[in-house]
Structures are given as structure tokens and as C-alpha cells.
Design an enzyme around this catalytic site. Structure first.
Site: not given
Ligand code: UD1
Length: 417
Positions: A22-23, A117, A122, A304, A396
Site C-alpha cells: 500500500k505505502n 489523526c 502529524r 507499523d 485501509r
Molecule cells: C509513512 C507511512 C506510515 C508509517 C510512517 C513511518 C505511508 C502512506 N504511510 O507515513 O504507515 O507509519 O511512514 O514509517 O507511507 N513528521 C513531522 N513533520 C513532517 C512529516 C512528519 O513532524 O512534515 C513526523 C510525524 O508526525 C511522525 C514522524 O515524523 O511523528 C514520521 O512521519 P513520516 O515518516 O512522515 O510518516 P508518513 O509519511 O506520514
């Protein structure tokens, strides 16, 4: 809202075929916005709610999408819009990934800022700072983020290796002529897969899957064909379900190289894990030894799989600790597992899990996708009947989950509202 009814305490046996990730499919589908030419994607988990939503996002922007089994054909018959609709973004945070490709191609994009969420606030500050480093200006209007001015190639350094920000910036860089370097990039296998797709579209990509990604972009990218990697989180969830039920499962179409951290921890806990080309076999007798984990960006232990790991460790012969270092609020499953007899104490980002000899069935509720997966692992292991509410969270990210589990001997049925 559907629910699952599970009569647990039966070992899982046999073979489960793993779906496409999915990701990985999600950003790759969105990357088709980088070209007007047709793209063909294979091994896409098209039955997942998040993939259906991504397809709706593409259609709202102006793409035509044809789905046939796990193949998705994306083409365009009208000019693309540079706005993503709020009603879709609020349902799926990853829709914010449309910002990179649209901004790079058209020099202007408007996307609603996704709210928090169940697993934390996030923010998307890392994405925004990356676009600014490439010359974008930002304005906030009515909860929407507007980015404008043409991007230029450059150097982006992330304060944290965010998966989404890495994908967003890679897609943007692919459509900007010149060389962009992303430093402290996320190293997840899904990033590597996106890198392969962007390369097939005509960008020059090196280092995807390492902490420095270099992209030589092009104003015109071409259509491409790509097959999505297997889902390592789905694989890991079934591996833990096999161990927790003291069963023996083969995961066909899985990629062991993407699951090194989990495999090492499962072996330390006493599971027999065999790795082959495109498959993994897991078998387990008895209760696991307690093994502590700390979640971290790849190649660390995946956040995850933290929740399903906790479900297994609830049954350990002793106490272990789980530290969640990636998200700030990702222990919602602990209270539900406690309803099944687990002994878990939370203190900030650490969970202390005191293993019990057995769990027992109970009515429980999924709060988010991976928490839901953890409850299923526990329910499959627990003698007696468990009802899991709010199955839409699980839908999902796990394709045909009840059919796959039933074929492996589980007693699980979906009750439609
Ligand atoms: C992706 C995955 C999710 C997985 C996560 C971490 C997808 C669709 N989802 O989510 O399943 O759990 O990676 O492996 O691929 N953060 C910030 N600022 C930002 C972006 C992120 O502070 O601009 C923080 C987030 O709040 C979180 C951490 O960084 O605490 C990790 O987030 P991120 O690596 O961006 O995860 P996602 O891409 O949202």
C-alpha cells in the site's frame, strides 16, 4: 460499520499470498501526475480503501483510472487541476503527496492541510520546508496550503527522515530540470520503489533507499510501466499472527530483505523463520521469550509493526519493553489488549508488557489501522470469541484479510452493519 467475529485459539497453517505494498503503491499512483502519457501499474492492492481513495484523488485532479484486478492504468483526457479536494484529503493524509508533482509541473498548487489523526498531530512542516528550499513561497488560506513560484533544483536537508516528505520532494525534483539532492532522506523500501518508477519515467535517480537521494529531473517525463513491491507490513503482521497462534505459515510473494529487523527480533523470541527467494516461512511452538523493541525509521524496527508485536509479547514468558520513537501517540491498542487479559503499563513513549499465559476473547474496537491489526493478532490467538469493531480501519491496509486468514484455518467472519 462492519465488525469481525473471531473464534480464536487455532493455529494458522498453510500459505498466504502477500499483496502489493500500500505505502509504495500510493506515492507511485500519485507520481503518474508527473506525466500526460499513460502509465501501467501492476501488483497494486486495489481492494484497499486507501488505494481507492488515492484513485479518487487522481480522478478529482483530472486523470482517468481503469482498474482491472491488481493492474491500474492511469491516463489523462483533460488538463489537470492544481487543487486537491478537502473531503478526500481529510480521509487520507497521504493525499498531501499531490503537492510535489503538481507544484513542480505547474508552479502553483493548493492542498488542504491534513488534520491530526489517532496516532498523533502529524504536521507537514518537513514537506513545506523542503519545497521552500527549492524556491516555493507559501501562503495559508482557509486551512489550505498554497505553494507557488516555479521550483528550482537545489539541496534539501530534512531535520527528520520523513517518509512522506522524502516522497513529495523526490516527485517534485523529478519534474525540475537540474540536480536536486535530498539529505537525511527516509530509507524505506517504498522510497526505493518510487525511485525506480521515477527513473522509468525518465528522471535520473540515485541513492533512493539511502539517506542521500540525488535526482536529475526533466521538465517532460514519460509514461511508464511498473510492478509494486510486496507489502512488508502485511507480511510482518501475518508472521506475527502465525507466531502468536503457535502455527506455521508460508508467506508467498514476500521479500525477506525488507523485514530484517522483525526477523531478527522474532528469532530472538524463539520463532523459526526461514527466508527464501520471494517467500518467508514462520513457525512457532509455545510462548515467546520476552524481547524488547524500539521503533525507528528503516532499517530499524518499523513503527507499523509495533502494535502487532505488542500483541505477541502480551503472551511472552516474562516482561519486555516497547519504545515508540516515531509517533507520539501510538499505544491506543494497549487498553484494548488489556480487555483481553494482557498486562501492559504505559509511561510516556514506553510500554511495559508483562506476558500472560493466555489471552481471552472480548469485544474490542480498532482505533487505527495497525492497532486494528494488533487486535486481530490477539483475537486469533485468544481462545473464545472476540468481536472487533470499526473494521474500516483495518480495510485501509489489509486486502481481503478475512479470506486470507480463513484459508489459513482461522475462524473469522465479517458482519456487515
Ligand atoms: C509513512 C507511512 C506510515 C508509517 C510512517 C513511518 C505511508 C502512506 N504511510 O507515513 O504507515 O507509519 O511512514 O514509517 O507511507 N513528521 C513531522 N513533520 C513532517 C512529516 C512528519 O513532524 O512534515 C513526523 C510525524 O508526525 C511522525 C514522524 O515524523 O511523528 C514520521 O512521519 P513520516 O515518516 O512522515 O510518516 P508518513 O509519511 O506520514
Amino acid at each position: 460499520m462492519d465488525r469481525f467475529v473471531i473464534d480464536g485459539g487455532r493455529p494458522l497453517r498453510g500459505t498466504i499470498r502477500i499483496s502489493g505494498a500500500k505505502n509504495a503503491a500510493l506515492p507511485i499512483l500519485i507520481a503518474t501526475l508527473l506525466t500526460d502519457e499513460p502509465c501501467l501499474l501492476e501488483n497494486v492492492p486495489t481492494k484497499l480503501r486507501d488505494i481507492r481513495l488515492t484513485i479518487r484523488v487522481l480522478e478529482a485532479i483530472g486523470k482517468c483510472v481503469d482498474v482491472s484486478g491488481s493492474r491500474v492504468f492511469v491516463h489523462a483526457d483533460k488538463p489537470l487541476k492544481t487543487r486537491a479536494p478537502y473531503d478526500l484529503v481529510k480521509q487520507m493524509r497521504a493525499s498531501v503527496l499531490v503537492a510535489g508533482p503538481l507544484l513542480a509541473r505547474f508552479g502553483w498548487v493548493r492542498v488542504p492541510i491534513p488534520g491530526g489523526c489517532a496516532i498523533g498531530v502529524r504536521p507537514i512542516d518537513i514537506h513545506i520546508k523542503g519545497f521552500e528550499d527549492l524556491g516555493a513561497r507559501r501562503v495559508l488560506e482557509q486551512g489550505d496550503l498554497i505553494l507557488d513560484s516555479p521550483l528550482r533544483p537545489g539541496r534539501v536537508r530534512f531535520k527528520f527522515p520523513s517518509v512522506g516528505a522524502t516522497e513529495n520532494l523526490m516527485m517534485a525534483a523529478a519534474a525540475v530540470a537540474g540536480t536536486t539532492v535530498i539529505v537525511n532522506a527516509a530509507r524505506e523500501p517504498e522510497i526505493e520503489d518510487l525511485g525506480s518508477f521515477l527513473a522509468a519515467m525518465g528522471a535520473r535517480v540515485s541513492g533512493a533507499g539511502t539517506s542521500t537521494v540525488t535526482i536529475r529531473g526533466s521538465r517532460t517525463l514519460r509514461g511508464a510501466k511498473h510492478s509494486v513491491i510486496p507489502d512488508r507490513i502485511e507480511t510482518g503482521t501475518y508472521m506475527l499472527a502465525a507466531a502468536a497462534t503457535q502455527g506455521s505459515l508460508r508467506l508467498a510473494g514476500a521479500e525477506p530483505a525488507h523485514l530484517k529487523a522483525l526477523i531478527a527480533k522474532m528469532r530472538a523470541a524463539g520463532a523459526a523463520v526461514r527466508e527464501g527467494r520471494g517467500r518467508i516461512a514462520v513457525s512457532m511452538k509455545g510462548r515467546p521469550r520476552p524481547v524488547s523493541v524500539v521503533t525507528a525509521p528503516h532499517p530499524g524496527f518499523p513503527t507499523d509493526l509495533q502494535a502487532p508485536w505488542m500483541a505477541w509479547m502480551s503472551l511472552a514468558q516474562g516482561s519486555s519493553r516497547i519504545r515508540e520513537e516515531v509517533f507520539e501517540n501510538r499505544f491506543m491498542h494497549a487498553a484494548e489488549l488489556s480487555r483481553m487479559g494482557a498486562r501492559i503499563a504505559l509511561s510516556g513513549e514506553t510500554a511495559s508488557v508483562h506476558g500472560v499465559p493466555g489471552l481471552s476473547g472480548a469485544p474490542i474496537m480498532a482505533s487505527d489501522l495497525r492497532a486494528g491489526a494488533a487486535l486481530l493478532v490477539a483475537a486469533l490467538a485468544a481462545p473464545g470469541r472476540t468481536t472487533v469493531q470499526r473494521v474500516y480501519h483495518i480495510d485501509r491496509g489489509y486486502e481481503r484479510i478475512e479470506a486470507k486468514l480463513r484459508a489459513a484455518g482461522a475462524r473469522i467472519r465479517r458482519v456487515r452493519r
